[in-house]
Design a protein around this motif. Sequence first.
Motif, PDB file in Angstrom:
ATOM      1  N   ASP A  44      36.464  43.002  25.005  1.00  0.00           N
ATOM      2  CA  ASP A  44      37.767  43.228  25.650  1.00  0.00           C
ATOM      3  C   ASP A  44      37.894  44.562  26.382  1.00  0.00           C
ATOM      4  OD1 ASP A  44      38.529  40.745  24.816  1.00  0.00           O
ATOM      5  OD2 ASP A  44      40.101  41.412  23.456  1.00  0.00           O
ATOM      6  N   TYR A  57      41.847  52.593  26.023  1.00  0.00           N
ATOM      7  CA  TYR A  57      42.866  51.751  25.393  1.00  0.00           C
ATOM      8  C   TYR A  57      44.192  51.717  26.143  1.00  0.00           C
ATOM      9  CZ  TYR A  57      40.021  51.369  21.158  1.00  0.00           C
ATOM     10  OH  TYR A  57      39.031  51.093  20.259  1.00  0.00           O
ATOM     11  N   LYS A  58      44.493  52.796  26.870  1.00  0.00           N
ATOM     12  CA  LYS A  58      45.831  52.873  27.464  1.00  0.00           C
ATOM     13  C   LYS A  58      45.845  53.277  28.931  1.00  0.00           C
ATOM     14  CE  LYS A  58      48.130  53.027  23.245  1.00  0.00           C
ATOM     15  NZ  LYS A  58      49.186  53.624  22.527  1.00  0.00           N
ATOM     16  N   GLY A  59      44.670  53.557  29.503  1.00  0.00           N
ATOM     17  CA  GLY A  59      44.621  53.985  30.896  1.00  0.00           C
ATOM     18  C   GLY A  59      45.249  55.343  31.111  1.00  0.00           C
ATOM     19  N   LEU A  84      50.299  49.455  21.599  1.00  0.00           N
ATOM     20  CA  LEU A  84      50.086  48.427  22.610  1.00  0.00           C
ATOM     21  C   LEU A  84      48.867  48.842  23.416  1.00  0.00           C
ATOM     22  CD1 LEU A  84      51.261  45.810  23.803  1.00  0.00           C
ATOM     23  CD2 LEU A  84      52.535  47.235  25.406  1.00  0.00           C
ATOM     24  N   LEU A  86      45.734  48.051  26.310  1.00  0.00           N
ATOM     25  CA  LEU A  86      45.561  47.416  27.610  1.00  0.00           C
ATOM     26  C   LEU A  86      44.075  47.132  27.792  1.00  0.00           C
ATOM     27  CD1 LEU A  86      47.153  46.656  30.180  1.00  0.00           C
ATOM     28  CD2 LEU A  86      46.587  48.914  31.066  1.00  0.00           C
ATOM     29  N   THR A  87      43.686  45.846  27.792  1.00  0.00           N
ATOM     30  CA  THR A  87      42.274  45.500  27.932  1.00  0.00           C
ATOM     31  C   THR A  87      41.808  45.756  29.356  1.00  0.00           C
ATOM     32  OG1 THR A  87      42.613  43.196  28.586  1.00  0.00           O
ATOM     33  CG2 THR A  87      42.525  43.666  26.202  1.00  0.00           C
ATOM     34  N   ARG A  88      40.497  45.658  29.572  1.00  0.00           N
ATOM     35  CA  ARG A  88      39.955  45.918  30.905  1.00  0.00           C
ATOM     36  C   ARG A  88      40.414  44.885  31.925  1.00  0.00           C
ATOM     37  NH1 ARG A  88      33.577  44.291  30.442  1.00  0.00           N
ATOM     38  NH2 ARG A  88      33.936  42.352  29.340  1.00  0.00           N
ATOM     39  N   GLY A  90      43.546  43.891  31.982  1.00  0.00           N
ATOM     40  CA  GLY A  90      44.965  44.153  32.164  1.00  0.00           C
ATOM     41  C   GLY A  90      45.872  43.459  31.159  1.00  0.00           C
ATOM     42  N   ARG A  91      45.291  42.737  30.214  1.00  0.00           N
ATOM     43  CA  ARG A  91      46.090  42.052  29.193  1.00  0.00           C
ATOM     44  C   ARG A  91      46.582  43.068  28.161  1.00  0.00           C
ATOM     45  NH1 ARG A  91      44.664  39.470  24.209  1.00  0.00           N
ATOM     46  NH2 ARG A  91      42.495  40.036  24.622  1.00  0.00           N
ATOM     47  N   GLN A  92      47.869  42.980  27.820  1.00  0.00           N
ATOM     48  CA  GLN A  92      48.439  43.843  26.804  1.00  0.00           C
ATOM     49  C   GLN A  92      48.266  43.184  25.436  1.00  0.00           C
ATOM     50  OE1 GLN A  92      52.491  44.532  28.073  1.00  0.00           O
ATOM     51  NE2 GLN A  92      51.874  46.386  29.135  1.00  0.00           N
ATOM     52  N   SER A 120      49.521  39.807  18.112  1.00  0.00           N
ATOM     53  CA  SER A 120      50.171  39.026  19.164  1.00  0.00           C
ATOM     54  C   SER A 120      50.907  37.819  18.605  1.00  0.00           C
ATOM     55  CB  SER A 120      49.144  38.534  20.196  1.00  0.00           C
ATOM     56  OG  SER A 120      48.530  39.602  20.840  1.00  0.00           O
TER      57      SER A 120
END
Length: 165
Positions: A44, A57-59, A84, A86-88, A90-92, A120
Motif C-alpha cells: 500500500d 503515511y501523510k504526505g 488517517l 494516505l496510501t500511494r 491516494g486512498r485514505q 475502515s
Amino acid sequence: MDIRLHSGDDDGVYRQYWDEMPCYLSVHDPEYRIVDGNRRFRDDFGDAIGEKCFAVYKGRGDVCPDCPVAATFHDGSSHCSEQLLLTRTGRQVPVIVHTTPIRNENGGVVAVMEMHSDISEAKRLERLLHQSQQRLAQLFEEVPCLVTVQGRDHVIQHANRRFRE
C-alpha cells in the motif's frame, strides 16, 4: 545506524510471520526514517524504506502533531492513537496505531515499531449505526401519536414532539 529486525537462524520464519501480519508494520529510526516494513505496508505504501514516515503515511513535510512514534522516542513507552493514512494510490485508511520501543542492550530506545490496524470496516459500521439512530430518532419525533419512555419509577425520560406539544 543499522537496525535489524531479525537475527539468528530463524530469520526466514520470523520474516514470514512479519510479512503475513494482517496490519501495516513498520520500524522507524530516531530521524523518522522507515527502516523496515511488512508486505502489507509495501503493497500500500511502496518501497519506502529510507523515507520519512510522515511523508509516506501523510504526505507531510514534517513530523505529525501528536506523533506516537515521536512520543515513544521521547518517553520510551508504547503509545496508541487513531490516525488517517494516505496510501500511494491516494486512498485514505483510518487506523489504530500502536507503537513499541525497540531498545539496545543498555535500555535506550534505538527504534520504534509501529503497527497500524485498519479500522475502515468499524468506521463504516459506526456511520451506519449513527444513520440508523438518526432515523429512529426522527421516527420517534414524527409519529402521529403520543409517545413517552418511562423509567421503572414511572418518570418520563423521553417524550416525542406530539406529546411535548
